[in-house]
Scaffold this motif. Sequence first.
Motif, PDB file in Angstrom:
ATOM      1  N   LEU A  97      11.538  11.906  -5.114  1.00 56.86           N
ATOM      2  CA  LEU A  97      10.252  11.981  -4.426  1.00 56.86           C
ATOM      3  C   LEU A  97       9.706  10.604  -4.092  1.00 56.86           C
ATOM      4  CD1 LEU A  97       7.963  13.737  -3.377  1.00 56.86           C
ATOM      5  CD2 LEU A  97       6.943  13.689  -5.671  1.00 56.86           C
ATOM      6  N   PHE A  98       9.875   9.628  -4.985  1.00 56.61           N
ATOM      7  CA  PHE A  98       9.351   8.283  -4.722  1.00 56.61           C
ATOM      8  C   PHE A  98      10.051   7.633  -3.537  1.00 56.61           C
ATOM      9  CE2 PHE A  98      10.081   3.708  -5.334  1.00 56.61           C
ATOM     10  CZ  PHE A  98       8.781   3.245  -5.153  1.00 56.61           C
ATOM     11  N   SER A  99      11.379   7.594  -3.577  1.00 57.42           N
ATOM     12  CA  SER A  99      12.113   6.916  -2.504  1.00 57.42           C
ATOM     13  C   SER A  99      11.959   7.652  -1.178  1.00 57.42           C
ATOM     14  CB  SER A  99      13.589   6.794  -2.875  1.00 57.42           C
ATOM     15  OG  SER A  99      14.165   8.087  -3.072  1.00 57.42           O
ATOM     16  N   GLY A 100      12.012   8.999  -1.222  1.00 57.26           N
ATOM     17  CA  GLY A 100      11.869   9.760   0.020  1.00 57.26           C
ATOM     18  C   GLY A 100      10.501   9.589   0.647  1.00 57.26           C
ATOM     19  N   LEU A 101       9.435   9.671  -0.201  1.00 53.29           N
ATOM     20  CA  LEU A 101       8.084   9.512   0.327  1.00 53.29           C
ATOM     21  C   LEU A 101       7.841   8.086   0.803  1.00 53.29           C
ATOM     22  CD1 LEU A 101       5.360  10.821   0.832  1.00 53.29           C
ATOM     23  CD2 LEU A 101       4.700  10.246  -1.523  1.00 53.29           C
ATOM     24  N   GLN A 136       0.826  -1.211   0.000  1.00 55.19           N
ATOM     25  CA  GLN A 136       0.000   0.000   0.000  1.00 55.19           C
ATOM     26  C   GLN A 136       0.860   1.261   0.000  1.00 55.19           C
ATOM     27  OE1 GLN A 136      -2.560   0.268   3.430  1.00 55.19           O
ATOM     28  NE2 GLN A 136      -2.984   2.435   3.103  1.00 55.19           N
ATOM     29  N   MET A 137       1.877   1.315   0.866  1.00 52.62           N
ATOM     30  CA  MET A 137       2.730   2.498   0.944  1.00 52.62           C
ATOM     31  C   MET A 137       3.566   2.674  -0.324  1.00 52.62           C
ATOM     32  SD  MET A 137       1.676   3.708   3.643  1.00 52.62           S
ATOM     33  CE  MET A 137       0.802   3.226   5.117  1.00 52.62           C
ATOM     34  N   GLY A 138       4.048   1.558  -0.868  1.00 54.37           N
ATOM     35  CA  GLY A 138       4.814   1.653  -2.108  1.00 54.37           C
ATOM     36  C   GLY A 138       3.966   2.154  -3.264  1.00 54.37           C
ATOM     37  N   ALA A 139       2.744   1.636  -3.380  1.00 49.82           N
ATOM     38  CA  ALA A 139       1.859   2.088  -4.464  1.00 49.82           C
ATOM     39  C   ALA A 139       1.468   3.550  -4.274  1.00 49.82           C
ATOM     40  CB  ALA A 139       0.615   1.204  -4.494  1.00 49.82           C
ATOM     41  N   LEU A 140       1.230   3.974  -3.028  1.00 47.77           N
ATOM     42  CA  LEU A 140       0.881   5.360  -2.757  1.00 47.77           C
ATOM     43  C   LEU A 140       2.031   6.297  -3.129  1.00 47.77           C
ATOM     44  CD1 LEU A 140      -1.091   7.424  -1.589  1.00 47.77           C
ATOM     45  CD2 LEU A 140      -0.151   6.947   0.684  1.00 47.77           C
ATOM     46  N   ALA A 193      -6.178   0.093  -3.256  1.00 47.91           N
ATOM     47  CA  ALA A 193      -7.464  -0.384  -2.754  1.00 47.91           C
ATOM     48  C   ALA A 193      -7.400  -1.865  -2.382  1.00 47.91           C
ATOM     49  CB  ALA A 193      -8.556  -0.142  -3.797  1.00 47.91           C
ATOM     50  N   ILE A 194      -6.746  -2.662  -3.245  1.00 48.47           N
ATOM     51  CA  ILE A 194      -6.621  -4.094  -2.955  1.00 48.47           C
ATOM     52  C   ILE A 194      -5.798  -4.310  -1.689  1.00 48.47           C
ATOM     53  CG2 ILE A 194      -5.640  -6.265  -3.786  1.00 48.47           C
ATOM     54  CD1 ILE A 194      -6.335  -5.342  -6.637  1.00 48.47           C
ATOM     55  N   ALA A 195      -4.704  -3.563  -1.546  1.00 44.14           N
ATOM     56  CA  ALA A 195      -3.842  -3.710  -0.368  1.00 44.14           C
ATOM     57  C   ALA A 195      -4.594  -3.343   0.912  1.00 44.14           C
ATOM     58  CB  ALA A 195      -2.599  -2.840  -0.514  1.00 44.14           C
ATOM     59  N   ILE A 196      -5.424  -2.285   0.836  1.00 44.51           N
ATOM     60  CA  ILE A 196      -6.210  -1.895   2.015  1.00 44.51           C
ATOM     61  C   ILE A 196      -7.194  -3.003   2.380  1.00 44.51           C
ATOM     62  CG2 ILE A 196      -7.959  -0.283   2.853  1.00 44.51           C
ATOM     63  CD1 ILE A 196      -6.560   1.912   1.260  1.00 44.51           C
ATOM     64  N   GLY A 197      -7.852  -3.600   1.357  1.00 44.83           N
ATOM     65  CA  GLY A 197      -8.790  -4.691   1.623  1.00 44.83           C
ATOM     66  C   GLY A 197      -8.107  -5.911   2.226  1.00 44.83           C
TER      67      GLY A 197
END
Length: 559
Positions: free
Chosen positions: A274-278, A29-33, A58-62
């Motif tokens: 931005l991707f790696s830092g976030l 979820q965090m990686g996709a976000l 959405a799938i990861a949250i479910g």
Amino acid sequence: MKQQAAGVRPWYRGAVGCGLLAGLATLVQMGALAWVVDDVVSNQATLGDVAFGVALIAIAIGVRAVAQWGQEVCGQACGLRVKQQVRARLLVRLQQLGPVRLAARHSAGLASQLVDQVESLEGYYSRFLPQMVLAALIPLVYLVVVFWLNWLAAIWLLIAAPLIPLFMALIGMGAQRLNEAQFQAVTRLSGHFLDRVRGIATLQLFGLAERSVEEVSEVAHDYRRRSLKTLRVAFLSSAVLEFFAAVSVAVVAIYIGLGLLGYIQYGPAEQLDLFSGLFILLLAPEFFQPLRTLSQHYHDRASALGAAEGLVSLLEPDADEAAPAESDRSDETASRELVPGAVELVNVELRHAGRERILGPLSLRVDAGEVVALIGPSGSGKSSLLQLIAGFIAPNEGTVGVQREPAIAWLDQRPLIIQGTLADNLRLVAPDASDESLRNALTQAGLGQWLASAPGGLETPLGERGVGLSGGEGQRLALARVFLSPARLVLLDEPTAALDPETEQHVIAGLTQLAASGRTLIVATHHPAIMAMAGRVFAIEQGRLSRIERSADARETNS
């Protein structure tokens, strides 16, 4: 506690597996976000361009929600089964000790152990044990991902992580001692309160009721203070752990912010985007979350260990109880060869802790339908011998063979009478007995006239311990229960003691009818009329049995 965990291992593994799945779903979820935000901000991507990432979130949250639900269900099942196992062991242990050895323990304290202390074990098995494994595995997975993205941020997380378990252990040791003291306090409070309630009439007679209220209030306040001490330690531990977790996340955030702005030129800071830092910033709180959750459940461990101290002291046999287990097995083997109502004792010895031998070695065979009288001075062991036959205590040596089916009836000087109606007390031994059967039993016990004069009949209310009945009437009520019972073996301990002559005659007449019905009677007595009923009379002297030979006239009268 490890032994109990072995019996619920499948549920424990299920809780760990679901928790690990929830941790991996959080990682996805965090990686996709982070990927979606980076693509939208850096590349001005449209919603269609990041649709896959949004669906993945959405799938990861479910998956995470379902996995957390599964972890909770498996953990609760694990804790529930442990409580069932421990309660079953405690009940078996109480049955092994019997009413004689349990007399040294307060009933309120035993109830507290069966309820409160066993309940305190649930959190340890349902939450703490699975979380302890998850607190080691999930941060390790996150650390590997962060190390792949930026090894400097991973090193800081690696430095900060051990501080949480360290302070958790230091504070937890104090919490465990406080929990042990708290359980001891609540056990004392239970016994103290129950003693005052039982003796409220006596306290009122002597004008000590108000003083007793103050004593109970003082003990309750002491328990409250102990509970608040335990809560203070729990809140302190949570505050310390939250502080270190917040500081660690803040340091990572500062490093990422300064690295993205170009103020840090050391190591991998220049490769931050931005991707790696976030992604790292989103993972930092999740890295500490399993440890924070473990700290929240650490009081469950302290509470369980405090409860286990009291439970172990009850479950572990004393030194003088080591032998009876073997005797019990021999008892079962011998009882299969006996008809209902027969008794056989072979080389039986009985000792109590801190005392010399009470009985034995002695042997005795009683055939079905026989009446046997036991005589001897007070303290000679008559009651102990009856308790051995009844199974209330186990012998230290030898075997006690008794056919315990369909039942054994027990009648002593202080019969059990519960609060309820007369019929309720009679149906303790015969729940399905008709009203006519109850009346017949009361008539056989010599209470027919009393029942006819009672305004409520079988619905006459009785108080606890026989309030509403005289001592003789309570004794005859207990005798009526014996008539209703299917028991072929009846054990009587001084059934006519402390009765007036008229009541004695009623009780003896009832015993005579009982003996004529073909049941086996073993009676500890000093009464000549009961000894005359007996086919054999034995005297107990220095723990040994010796048969008393009666004159021919006495035997003829008995016939």
